[in-house]
Design a protein around this motif. Structure first.
Motif, PDB file in Angstrom:
ATOM      1  N   LEU A  62       0.808  -1.221   0.000  1.00  0.00           N
ATOM      2  CA  LEU A  62       0.000   0.000   0.000  1.00  0.00           C
ATOM      3  C   LEU A  62       0.841   1.272   0.000  1.00  0.00           C
ATOM      4  O   LEU A  62       0.312   2.369  -0.133  1.00  0.00           O
ATOM      5  CB  LEU A  62      -0.968  -0.010   1.173  1.00  0.00           C
ATOM      6  CG  LEU A  62      -2.057  -1.091   1.088  1.00  0.00           C
ATOM      7  CD1 LEU A  62      -2.948  -1.060   2.315  1.00  0.00           C
ATOM      8  CD2 LEU A  62      -2.887  -0.928  -0.185  1.00  0.00           C
ATOM      9  N   VAL A  63       2.164   1.128   0.119  1.00  0.00           N
ATOM     10  CA  VAL A  63       3.051   2.269  -0.124  1.00  0.00           C
ATOM     11  C   VAL A  63       2.892   2.723  -1.572  1.00  0.00           C
ATOM     12  O   VAL A  63       3.036   3.909  -1.885  1.00  0.00           O
ATOM     13  CB  VAL A  63       4.522   1.878   0.168  1.00  0.00           C
ATOM     14  CG1 VAL A  63       5.483   2.926  -0.360  1.00  0.00           C
ATOM     15  CG2 VAL A  63       4.730   1.687   1.671  1.00  0.00           C
ATOM     16  N   GLU A  64       2.588   1.774  -2.445  1.00  0.00           N
ATOM     17  CA  GLU A  64       2.353   2.038  -3.871  1.00  0.00           C
ATOM     18  C   GLU A  64       0.867   1.835  -4.163  1.00  0.00           C
ATOM     19  O   GLU A  64       0.481   0.962  -4.943  1.00  0.00           O
ATOM     20  CB  GLU A  64       3.223   1.118  -4.728  1.00  0.00           C
ATOM     21  CG  GLU A  64       4.708   1.328  -4.583  1.00  0.00           C
ATOM     22  CD  GLU A  64       5.179   2.631  -5.239  1.00  0.00           C
ATOM     23  OE1 GLU A  64       4.420   3.182  -6.065  1.00  0.00           O
ATOM     24  OE2 GLU A  64       6.305   3.067  -4.929  1.00  0.00           O
ATOM     25  N   GLU A  65       0.030   2.655  -3.558  1.00  0.00           N
ATOM     26  CA  GLU A  65      -1.427   2.466  -3.651  1.00  0.00           C
ATOM     27  C   GLU A  65      -1.937   2.463  -5.086  1.00  0.00           C
ATOM     28  O   GLU A  65      -2.705   1.562  -5.477  1.00  0.00           O
ATOM     29  CB  GLU A  65      -2.147   3.563  -2.858  1.00  0.00           C
ATOM     30  CG  GLU A  65      -3.657   3.438  -2.904  1.00  0.00           C
ATOM     31  CD  GLU A  65      -4.364   4.604  -2.203  1.00  0.00           C
ATOM     32  OE1 GLU A  65      -5.571   4.789  -2.465  1.00  0.00           O
ATOM     33  OE2 GLU A  65      -3.721   5.320  -1.409  1.00  0.00           O
ATOM     34  N   GLU A  66      -1.554   3.443  -5.892  1.00  0.00           N
ATOM     35  CA  GLU A  66      -2.070   3.534  -7.258  1.00  0.00           C
ATOM     36  C   GLU A  66      -1.585   2.368  -8.113  1.00  0.00           C
ATOM     37  O   GLU A  66      -2.338   1.813  -8.920  1.00  0.00           O
ATOM     38  CB  GLU A  66      -1.674   4.873  -7.891  1.00  0.00           C
ATOM     39  CG  GLU A  66      -2.331   6.075  -7.232  1.00  0.00           C
ATOM     40  CD  GLU A  66      -3.848   5.925  -7.149  1.00  0.00           C
ATOM     41  OE1 GLU A  66      -4.468   5.558  -8.172  1.00  0.00           O
ATOM     42  OE2 GLU A  66      -4.406   6.170  -6.064  1.00  0.00           O
TER      43      GLU A  66
END
Length: 306
Positions: A62-66
């Motif tokens: 979720l650090v890289e959500e997109e």
């Protein structure tokens, strides 16, 4: 060749610093979504592709959500009937993400080791997030999201096993995957104590209605592989291999995806097939046998490094 799990490791970045994380020797590399699509096209050619379980992991995905959302949509395009899971420490969950998980029927595997003190002892940086994690568990459950827990057991927390299990069960985090910390020092004393505490736990609960995750001990009818796609584009036969030094992970990969192409390492493929086919000699093999075989290979290579 049938595949059981495809783990996609979105990023090596994480907002915590858990001292037992088995994803060793990493920096801040993040996966190329184009490589993910090539990977999905490749595994779609496998036997029984509709049975594959996809797992989004990291680092903290979720650090890289997109990018996480992009990959979910890709998986749903190529595998509309397949189950998708996300492994998260839960600290970055919010209403927007929870709504997305609910709409897309994503199953959540939450890394939480029990009550607050047991969890915070080894999950560095999680102290201020624990109340929020519990609040978000309640939100996800209210929306019908399937939320389970990965409960890592450490030698110094063995005597709290039953208490921590009961806590996770009480907040609705079931099934509970009870896993000894792989890179801890488990001497004979701790091993005996773990068996004692685990046996005591099983006696307290009704296994027929148990919330303990038991899938790893269910018989396997066919020989299958796990695959783990790393941010670098290298693919290994399971996430256990992530504890290896980066150069070894690259050297021992099954194949690598780069610039839209899949380059298979034929020598490594033959090696893994030879090793894992030994499982066919077991009278009633279970998924845990695959995991144990993987650990034995990793141990062999770790010894070679020293």
């Amino acid at each position: 060749m049938p595949i059981t799990h495809c783990a996609i490791f979105l990023t090596e970045k994480c907002n915590l610093a858990c001292d037992y994380c088995y994803y060793r020797d990493r920096n801040n590399e993040t996966i190329d979504v184009e490589n993910v699509e090539v990977f999905l096209k490749y595994v779609r050619k496998s036997k029984d592709p509709n049975r594959i379980i996809f797992i989004l992991s990291g680092g903290e995905p979720l650090v890289e959500e997109e990018k996480c959302k992009e990959i979910v949509f890709l998986i749903k395009d190529y595998f509309p009937k397949n189950s998708i899971h996300i492994q998260t420490n839960g600290t970055l969950l919010n209403d927007r993400i929870i709504t997305f998980l609910s709409k897309n029927r994503i199953k959540v595997e939450l890394g939480i080791d029990g009550k607050m003190l047991s969890t915070l002892r080894h999950r560095k940086g999680a102290k201020n997030f624990f109340p929020l994690i519990l609040k978000n568990i309640s939100k996800m459950k209210s929306l019908g999201i399937n939320v389970s827990s990965n409960m890592t057991i450490h030698p110094d927390q063995l005597e709290n096993l039953c208490e921590n299990y009961s806590f996770l069960e009480s907040v609705g985090l079931t099934p509970i995957d009870i896993t000894p910390a792989a890179l801890e020092c488990w001497d004979d004393t701790y091993t005996i104590l773990f068996k004692k505490e685990y046996s005591a736990l099983l006696k307290k609960i009704n296994l027929g209605k148990s919330s303990v995750y038991m899938d790893e001990d269910r018989p396997k009818k066919t020989f299958t592989f796990d695959l783990a796609l790393l941010p670098s584009g290298h693919v290994l036969p399971g996430d256990i291999y992530l504890c290896l030094p980066k150069n070894v992970k690259m050297k021992k990969s099954l194949f690598v995806i780069s610039k839209g192409n899949v380059k298979v390492n034929s020598d490594n493929l033959r090696f893994y097939l030879k090793e894992y086919r030994k499982l066919k000699t077991i009278t009633c093999p279970v998924y845990r046998d695959y995991i144990i075989m993987s650990f034995s290979i990793v141990r062999r290579w770790m010894i070679e490094q020293f």
